[in-house]
Enzyme design. Structure first.
Site, PDB file in Angstrom:
ATOM      1  N   VAL A 285       0.826  -1.201   0.000  1.00 44.65           N
ATOM      2  CA  VAL A 285       0.000   0.000   0.000  1.00 44.65           C
ATOM      3  C   VAL A 285       0.867   1.261   0.000  1.00 44.65           C
ATOM      4  CG1 VAL A 285      -0.172   0.080   2.538  1.00 44.65           C
ATOM      5  CG2 VAL A 285      -1.967   1.131   1.126  1.00 44.65           C
TER       6      VAL A 285
ATOM      7  N   TYR B 225       0.396   5.893  -0.605  1.00 47.42           N
ATOM      8  CA  TYR B 225      -0.514   7.033  -0.626  1.00 47.42           C
ATOM      9  C   TYR B 225      -0.135   7.979  -1.748  1.00 47.42           C
ATOM     10  CZ  TYR B 225      -2.481  11.572   0.641  1.00 47.42           C
ATOM     11  OH  TYR B 225      -3.134  12.780   0.600  1.00 47.42           O
TER      12      TYR B 225
ATOM     13  N   SER C 186       8.642   6.402  -4.088  1.00 49.92           N
ATOM     14  CA  SER C 186       8.227   5.005  -4.162  1.00 49.92           C
ATOM     15  C   SER C 186       8.147   4.565  -5.621  1.00 49.92           C
ATOM     16  CB  SER C 186       6.863   4.815  -3.492  1.00 49.92           C
ATOM     17  OG  SER C 186       6.908   5.235  -2.142  1.00 49.92           O
ATOM     18  N   LEU C 187       8.349   3.269  -5.857  1.00 47.58           N
ATOM     19  CA  LEU C 187       8.243   2.687  -7.186  1.00 47.58           C
ATOM     20  C   LEU C 187       7.291   1.510  -7.158  1.00 47.58           C
ATOM     21  CD1 LEU C 187      11.075   4.191  -7.334  1.00 47.58           C
ATOM     22  CD2 LEU C 187      11.715   2.451  -9.010  1.00 47.58           C
TER      23      LEU C 187
ATOM     24  N   GLY D 188       4.454   3.247 -12.189  1.00 49.61           N
ATOM     25  CA  GLY D 188       5.684   4.027 -12.238  1.00 49.61           C
ATOM     26  C   GLY D 188       6.208   4.458 -10.892  1.00 49.61           C
TER      27      GLY D 188
ATOM     28  N   CYS E  25       4.347   0.951   1.993  1.00 50.78           N
ATOM     29  CA  CYS E  25       5.027  -0.107   1.240  1.00 50.78           C
ATOM     30  C   CYS E  25       5.193  -1.382   2.064  1.00 50.78           C
ATOM     31  CB  CYS E  25       6.379   0.375   0.722  1.00 50.78           C
ATOM     32  SG  CYS E  25       6.269   1.894  -0.252  1.00 50.78           S
TER      33      CYS E  25
END
Length: 221
Positions: A74, A76, A137-138, A150, A168
């Site tokens: 997860v 945001y 984040s990726l 992405g 994450c």
């Protein structure tokens, strides 16, 4: 080199129609189709990846949760976060998935360095970190040799919603943003610098600004 990378700057757009549009773009493209990056911001939303576990959603409150088909847990999205969706023909580029992730991380690290911020990747947890706090984040999906989804870079946003989840999938993971390290910044300038770094690190010759929206890729519910 891999020719031109088309870039669409879509502004603030809802998450779900954008997700469905990039799925349709990926499904409909042929081997001659050009690669594109869509730069967006989203209204507040949590997205739960394919391996996401419910226990990582702590107190989502009034923020919607969307189950999606990218990898990971997860995260945001909200205003002030720069999201770049990468619709790339990975087979044509000649990259493996791990190399693609590494090149994206290097693009972000170089962008942050241009603001005097020292950042690093973490081999055990994809993304980019500043002093142990996550700033980007990726999450990718590869279908028929092409990528979508992405990266998300925290630029100048309200970080409070990250406290409502285990970002994450990591309990207590600290989150940070560019503003807190570089002071007041222009969002459009960050976007322009990211474009340039993606072109460089993904081995394109140039970038092309694409006009028009993505409505033609929307699914009909």
């Amino acid at each position: 080199m891999s020719g031109s990378l088309g870039v669409r700057d879509l502004g603030l757009v809802d998450y779900e129609p954008t997700w469905q549009a990039m799925r349709r773009f990926t499904d409909d493209r042929d081997r001659e189709a050009g690669d594109e990056v869509w730069l967006v911001q989203h209204p507040s939303v949590f997205t739960q990846g394919q391996s996401g576990k419910p226990e990582h959603l702590l107190l989502p409150g009034n923020i919607p949760v969307v189950q999606v088909d990218r990898g990971g847990q997860v995260t945001y999205h909200g205003p002030g976060q720069l999201v770049a969706y990468l619709m790339l023909d990975v087979r044509r580029l000649g990259f493996g998935v791990r190399e693609l992730v590494t090149r994206i991380e290097r693009s972000l690290i170089a962008l942050l360095a241009s603001y005097g911020v020292t950042a690093a990747a973490n081999a055990d947890a994809p993304g980019v970190y500043v002093d142990g706090a996550k700033i980007a984040s990726l999450g990718l999906r590869i279908r028929n040799g092409c990528s979508f989804h992405g990266l998300a870079l925290n630029v100048d946003m309200d970080l409070e919603p990250f406290k409502r989840i285990n970002p994450c999938g990591y309990a207590g993971l600290a989150m940070t943003q560019l503003r807190d390290h570089a002071g007041p910044i222009e969002f459009a300038e960050v976007s322009a610098r990211l474009r340039a770094q993606l072109v460089k690190h993904l081995d394109y010759d140039e970038q092309t600004t694409l006009t028009g929206g993505i409505d033609r890729y929307d699914y009909c519910a």
